[in-house]
Write a protein that holds these residues in place. Structure first.
Motif, PDB file in Angstrom:
ATOM      1  N   ASP A 175       0.941 -23.522 -36.668  1.00 25.91           N
ATOM      2  CA  ASP A 175      -0.060 -23.021 -37.607  1.00 25.91           C
ATOM      3  C   ASP A 175       0.373 -23.128 -39.068  1.00 25.91           C
ATOM      4  O   ASP A 175      -0.460 -23.073 -39.968  1.00 25.91           O
ATOM      5  CB  ASP A 175      -0.372 -21.547 -37.309  1.00 25.91           C
ATOM      6  N   SER A 224       6.336 -23.653 -35.655  1.00 26.75           N
ATOM      7  CA  SER A 224       5.027 -23.024 -35.808  1.00 26.75           C
ATOM      8  C   SER A 224       3.993 -24.114 -36.030  1.00 26.75           C
ATOM      9  O   SER A 224       4.043 -24.839 -37.025  1.00 26.75           O
ATOM     10  CB  SER A 224       5.009 -22.051 -36.989  1.00 26.75           C
ATOM     11  N   SER A 230       2.466 -17.056 -41.025  1.00 24.27           N
ATOM     12  CA  SER A 230       2.337 -17.564 -39.656  1.00 24.27           C
ATOM     13  C   SER A 230       3.336 -16.855 -38.757  1.00 24.27           C
ATOM     14  O   SER A 230       4.370 -16.361 -39.226  1.00 24.27           O
ATOM     15  CB  SER A 230       2.611 -19.072 -39.628  1.00 24.27           C
TER      16      SER A 230
END
Length: 220
Positions: free
Chosen positions: A30, A28, A8
């Motif tokens: 993701d 993050s 990521s």
């Protein structure tokens, strides 16, 4: 240990100076964080950092003076994008190569040019690391496992395919960008093994030179 396959791209949320050291927070949306525990290692632009807090969408880590002196962490600011990879698990595929997350030095992007659908980058490594960089060998750039396409002294070329450009921060590199370099761990151990008994001597005496190789039968 890591593989150099980026999971990521995250962002620096904050950087707090603490008596010379640094505490930073990375986020993050993701990255799946459910399997990360306090004390786990996370490669952040190739720097192995230990999670000291887990706010749910990222992690907090402390960065020592040693790490600051050898990496680009000191260049980061709130909003900086970083490559992220969680530590390798025994059942994981080794898609890249063995990466320790221990950065050897800082390199610099010399140039960038289109090469079909890929991008070709030329980077310059510190002179002390040049001997570990080989044609078609592996190198880690900001945590990304990459193959060296050509070597010329301290400079080396990388051909970056569209997927890597899209899924990592390498697509943002321009001439002058500073990057974290980790050379292949096998090359480092091989150099030490070749020294044999001389490895126990001081650094000024324990070094591999052409004379050393000839004296020990490696050159004819």
């Amino acid at each position: 240990m890591f593989t150099g396959i980026i999971e990521s791209v995250g962002h620096i949320v904050s950087i707090e100076r603490r008596g010379g050291d640094v505490r930073l927070q990375v986020r993050s949306a993701d990255m799946p964080w459910a399997d990360v525990a306090l004390g786990d290692s996370i490669a952040t632009n190739g720097v192995c950092l230990t999670a000291v807090a887990l706010p749910g969408d990222g992690f907090v880590a402390d960065v020592s003076l040693e790490t600051l002196s050898l990496t680009t962490v000191g260049d980061w600011a709130a909003g900086s994008a970083v490559n992220l990879e969680k530590a390798l698990m025994p059942q994981s595929r080794l898609g890249g190569h063995i990466v320790s997350g221990h950065v050897d030095g800082i390199g610099e992007v010399v140039s960038r040019a289109s090469d079909g659908r890929s991008e070709r980058f030329t980077l310059r490594a510190p002179a002390v690391l040049a001997k570990y960089i080989a044609h078609k060998g592996s190198i880690t750039i900001d945590g990304i496992s990459l193959t060296v396409n050509a070597v010329n002294g301290c400079e080396f070329d990388l051909n970056i395919v569209p997927h890597t450009l899209q899924e990592t921060i390498i697509g943002r590199y321009q001439s002058g960008t500073r990057v974290n370099l980790e050379v292949d761990v096998i090359a480092r151990y091989l150099e030490r093994l070749l020294l044999g008994d001389k490895a126990a001597e001081s650094d000024s005496k324990a070094s591999i030179s052409e004379a050393f190789l000839a004296e020990n039968g490696y050159l004819r």
